[in-house]
Scaffold this motif. Structure first.
Motif, mmCIF file in Angstrom:
data_model
loop_
_atom_site.group_PDB
_atom_site.id
_atom_site.type_symbol
_atom_site.label_atom_id
_atom_site.label_comp_id
_atom_site.label_asym_id
_atom_site.label_seq_id
_atom_site.Cartn_x
_atom_site.Cartn_y
_atom_site.Cartn_z
ATOM 1 N N UNK A 20 51.042 -8.592 23.158
ATOM 2 C CA UNK A 20 49.824 -7.806 23.372
ATOM 3 C C UNK A 20 49.045 -7.668 22.074
ATOM 4 N N UNK A 21 49.777 -7.481 20.974
ATOM 5 C CA UNK A 21 49.085 -7.309 19.695
ATOM 6 C C UNK A 21 48.537 -8.623 19.174
ATOM 7 N N UNK A 22 49.367 -9.666 19.255
ATOM 8 C CA UNK A 22 49.023 -10.922 18.593
ATOM 9 C C UNK A 22 48.063 -11.786 19.372
ATOM 10 N N UNK A 23 47.901 -11.517 20.686
ATOM 11 C CA UNK A 23 47.057 -12.436 21.442
ATOM 12 C C UNK A 23 45.585 -12.082 21.332
ATOM 13 N N UNK A 24 45.262 -10.858 20.851
ATOM 14 C CA UNK A 24 43.846 -10.479 20.771
ATOM 15 C C UNK A 24 43.038 -11.456 19.917
ATOM 16 N N UNK A 25 43.469 -11.773 18.668
ATOM 17 C CA UNK A 25 42.665 -12.737 17.907
ATOM 18 C C UNK A 25 42.590 -14.104 18.581
ATOM 19 N N UNK A 140 59.614 0.906 23.878
ATOM 20 C CA UNK A 140 58.649 0.722 24.947
ATOM 21 C C UNK A 140 57.296 1.297 24.530
ATOM 22 N N UNK A 141 57.361 2.469 23.888
ATOM 23 C CA UNK A 141 56.104 3.085 23.438
ATOM 24 C C UNK A 141 55.356 2.160 22.483
ATOM 25 N N UNK A 142 56.093 1.608 21.524
ATOM 26 C CA UNK A 142 55.384 0.780 20.548
ATOM 27 C C UNK A 142 54.962 -0.547 21.176
ATOM 28 N N UNK A 143 55.691 -1.000 22.209
ATOM 29 C CA UNK A 143 55.297 -2.258 22.833
ATOM 30 C C UNK A 143 54.002 -2.103 23.610
ATOM 31 N N UNK A 144 53.747 -0.899 24.143
ATOM 32 C CA UNK A 144 52.585 -0.724 25.020
ATOM 33 C C UNK A 144 51.384 -0.108 24.309
ATOM 34 N N UNK A 145 51.346 -0.209 22.985
ATOM 35 C CA UNK A 145 50.141 0.237 22.275
ATOM 36 C C UNK A 145 49.099 -0.875 22.377
ATOM 37 N N UNK A 146 48.002 -0.570 23.049
ATOM 38 C CA UNK A 146 47.023 -1.616 23.314
ATOM 39 C C UNK A 146 45.707 -1.257 22.644
ATOM 40 N N UNK A 212 42.470 -8.719 13.630
ATOM 41 C CA UNK A 212 43.554 -8.919 12.666
ATOM 42 C C UNK A 212 43.592 -7.804 11.635
ATOM 43 N N UNK A 213 42.424 -7.475 11.067
ATOM 44 C CA UNK A 213 42.459 -6.562 9.930
ATOM 45 C C UNK A 213 42.399 -5.104 10.350
ATOM 46 N N UNK A 214 41.898 -4.800 11.555
ATOM 47 C CA UNK A 214 41.764 -3.390 11.935
ATOM 48 C C UNK A 214 42.741 -2.972 13.025
ATOM 49 N N UNK A 215 43.570 -3.917 13.528
ATOM 50 C CA UNK A 215 44.477 -3.562 14.611
ATOM 51 C C UNK A 215 45.883 -4.069 14.288
ATOM 52 N N UNK A 216 46.062 -5.356 14.327
ATOM 53 C CA UNK A 216 47.379 -5.884 14.021
ATOM 54 C C UNK A 216 47.240 -7.178 13.250
ATOM 55 N N UNK A 217 47.848 -7.332 12.092
ATOM 56 C CA UNK A 217 48.726 -6.399 11.392
ATOM 57 C C UNK A 217 48.017 -5.222 10.724
ATOM 58 N N UNK A 218 46.697 -5.171 10.770
ATOM 59 C CA UNK A 218 46.002 -3.996 10.274
ATOM 60 C C UNK A 218 45.902 -3.890 8.760
#
Lengths: 308, 363
Positions: A20-25, A140-146, A212-218
């Motif tokens: 979920x985090x890595x596919x945004x870019x 689970x909580x950290x996995x579902x941070x969108x 990438x810079x404002x969300x993940x890895x931030x």
């Protein structure tokens, strides 16, 4: 003990979260590249756009305190780089692939030059939706941070699909990409359609940089983009130039990228560089399987790669 | 047609690239001025730290050597119509081959060790890019994208080897392989600090030039690059030509990796991929894929790379400014590509002057 459940649940959850985090870019660059290629030109320089977007988003977010202004700044930077590419790659005798390589060098140069001052400070990050708040299980909580940006990206994919399929402007883009001479005969300005498609595509990829810079890895660092901009080109081929399939492809690639870190988090560290390179290996294998020397790929815009 | 009557089109080939380089200097000057640095100070620092003294000339040539070799990795396949940008990957693979051979045969006489290192680098780098060519010819995989992906894969292989099987346990902060014995280092040319890699680069460029321009093999390559269908109909073995040219291209970049390992780093670690591959692409583009011209361009660009630390030290410009400058040169050179045949001055006058309604060549 909770730690024991985490052991066997942790890896798949970490992969889901990482996806979920890595596919945004990936999503934003592949949609940008999809729009560009539909108009018949390749933009190989999205790696540079991604880096410049990441840097300007981070810098503006740090200077103004507003991460959304940062996202906007990334988009504007993307528009500027896209305009250079759009103009230069349409001059006669200039190859769009070569311009792309040049834009990788130029874009990363610009990003590193102005980004030096922002490597240390911590910029305000975009807000995230806690979809896992109902659970008291931390993995689970950290996995579902969108991120809202991911949701925006997911919304853009069907809109772009509809745009190509059902709107007049979408038809113009497809016409220019499939047969520029026919489009010219229809009275469409090939130059301006391509100019707009390339600059807006570049805008989208720069937003991917902001992810990438404002969300993940931030953070902002010089190796923040691990080639996502380059993989976009392969991803669009894999998605057969369909925006909706870009979405699935982006999730798949995000997942491939998440395997390495997920395994590291449970202590599997051998061959971590090879695991981290898995998106590239994966892309190459996909291209080997799907390409053929005898025909062009189904769905490929007709004018792509012809310098027409 | 003799040279005198075609001096205008000849001068076009020389003047346009030079004008492009000057224009990019001007654009970079404007960029520096906007950032509050005096552009003329920048030019003078670049000149001083690149070509200002015998000492700086040597630093320039040390950087030019790998550039000449990596440029061939793009220039040779370009004659076949392929845009290969796997220079960095082939350089890294060559470096891996060189260090493996250098460590395995370290007890043999130094000359034998060096030859073994060079051969290992040539074979590994060559096979790496030959893979790109094979994928292109047999599977139709776009060579630009596959070579770009293979750069990343090569770097991952290097990092894995350096952190795992080939790691020297005493290298703590920066994982590296065991160092080469000092007798096996690539020596400097006597009386200078320029290593013999420069000679390798010069020889490789001259051989490449004659191979492409003066041999049957080169004629076949250029024919296939001009029109692949015509070449196939004429019975040229296009597949073999592709594989051979890609092998030669990769072996040159691999040799650059050997030069870097044997003369500069003396071991293999992450500093092997410092961008000589990507700068090599730029050299090939500026030289318009001409191996002899790329010698000159490599020296110019080597000087520019050498001036990076000087710019940082005396003007406070950060080291990314060299990258910005490279990007500007790249873009302006591409812009200049579209100027060929556009400027009236460079059109050859015919004697007696014949007025033709259309100057477009008939396709």
């Amino acid at each position: 003990m909770a730690a024991e459940t985490a052991d066997w649940l942790g890896v798949p959850l970490a992969i889901i979260g990482g996806t979920l985090r890595g596919s945004a870019p990936f999503l934003f660059v592949s949609l940008g590249e999809c729009l560009t290629e539909k108009s018949g030109k390749i933009n190989l320089g999205l790696e540079g756009t991604l880096l410049t977007g990441a840097m300007s988003a981070y810098a503006v977010s740090y200077l103004t305190g507003s991460p959304w202004l940062g996202v906007l700044a990334a988009g504007v930077a993307g528009l500027c780089l896209g305009a250079i590419h759009a103009w230069l790659s349409q001059r006669s005798g200039v190859s769009d692939v070569a311009v792309g390589i040049a834009m990788i060098v130029f874009g990363s140069g610009i990003a590193f030059f102005f980004g030096k001052a922002f490597i240390q400070p911590q910029a305000p990050q975009l807000p995230i939706f806690e979809f896992g708040a109902w659970s008291n299980y931390p993995p689970l909580q950290s996995a579902l941070q969108v991120s809202p940006l991911l949701l925006i990206g997911i919304a853009i994919a069907p809109i772009m699909q509809w745009f190509f399929k059902s709107t007049r402007w979408g038809l113009y883009v497809r016409a220019v990409g499939d047969s520029p001479s026919a489009a010219r005969a229809m009275g469409i300005s090939v130059f301006w359609v391509r100019f707009l498609a390339i600059t807006i595509g570049s805008f989208l990829s720069a937003i991917g940089g902001a992810c990438l810079s404002l969300y993940y890895p931030g953070i902002w660092s010089e190796n923040i983009s691990s080639g996502q901009g380059l993989m976009a080109v392969a991803l669009v081929i894999f998605a057969r130039w369909q925006p909706m399939q870009c979405l699935w492809a982006a999730l798949l690639f995000g997942g491939a990228q998440a395997i390495g870190p997920a395994l590291q988090s449970v202590g599997v560290t051998s061959f971590r560089y090879l695991f981290n390179a898995s998106p590239y290996i994966f892309t190459l294998i996909i291209m080997i399987i799907t390409c053929s020397p005898k025909r062009t790929l189904a769905g490929s815009p007709g004018a792509l790669g012809t310098n027409e | 047609m003799n040279v005198l009557s075609s001096w205008r089109s000849l001068s076009e080939k020389i003047i346009i690239p030079i004008a492009a380089l000057i224009l990019s200097l001007v654009v970079f000057g404007i960029f520096c001025a906007l950032n509050g640095t005096n552009p003329f100070a920048v030019y003078s620092v670049i000149y001083q730290s690149a070509f200002g003294s015998a000492f700086s000339w040597q630093g320039t040539l040390v950087r030019a050597a790998p550039l000449m070799l990596t440029a061939l990795c793009t220039a040779l396949p370009a004659r076949l119509g392929l845009v290969v940008i796997g220079n960095e990957g082939a350089l890294v693979m060559g470096g891996i081959g060189a260090i493996a051979a250098g460590l395995a045969f370290s007890s043999l006489p130094p000359l034998v060790v060096q030859i073994a290192m060079a051969i290992a680098a040539i074979i590994l780098g060559g096979i790496w890019i030959m893979g790109v060519g094979a994928l292109k010819y047999y599977r139709g995989v776009n060579e630009t994208i596959s070579s770009l992906l293979m750069n990343y894969i090569a770097i991952a292989i290097l990092n894995t080897l350096v952190e795992g099987p080939m790691r020297d346990p005493s290298s703590l902060n920066k994982p590296s392989t065991y160092p080469l014995l000092e007798v096996n280092w690539l020596q400097s040319i006597p009386g200078s600090r320029v290593h013999f890699g420069l000679i390798y680069g010069l020889i490789a460029c001259v051989i490449a030039y004659f191979l492409i321009q003066r041999t049957t093999f080169g004629f076949g390559v250029r024919t296939a690059g001009g029109n692949i269908r015509a070449a196939k109909i004429a019975g040229l073995p296009v597949g073999k030509l592709t594989l051979a040219v890609c092998f030669l291209a990769g072996s040159c970049a691999g040799l650059a990796g050997m030069v870097e390992v044997a003369a500069i780093h003396h071991r293999a670690n992450a500093s092997l991929n410092t961008g000589y591959g990507y700068s090599g692409i730029l050299v090939a583009f500026v030289a318009r894929n001409n191996p002899l011209a790329s010698v000159l361009v490599a020296i110019l660009l080597g000087g520019l790379l050498a001036s990076g630390s000087g710019l940082q030290r005396s003007l406070g410009l950060n080291d990314a400014s060299v990258l910005v400058f490279q990007g500007i040169v790249f873009l302006v050179i591409l812009f200049s590509e579209s100027m060929y045949g556009k400027l009236d001055f460079f059109k050859d006058r015919q004697v007696p002057p014949k007025i033709t309604p259309s100057t477009q060549p008939i396709a």
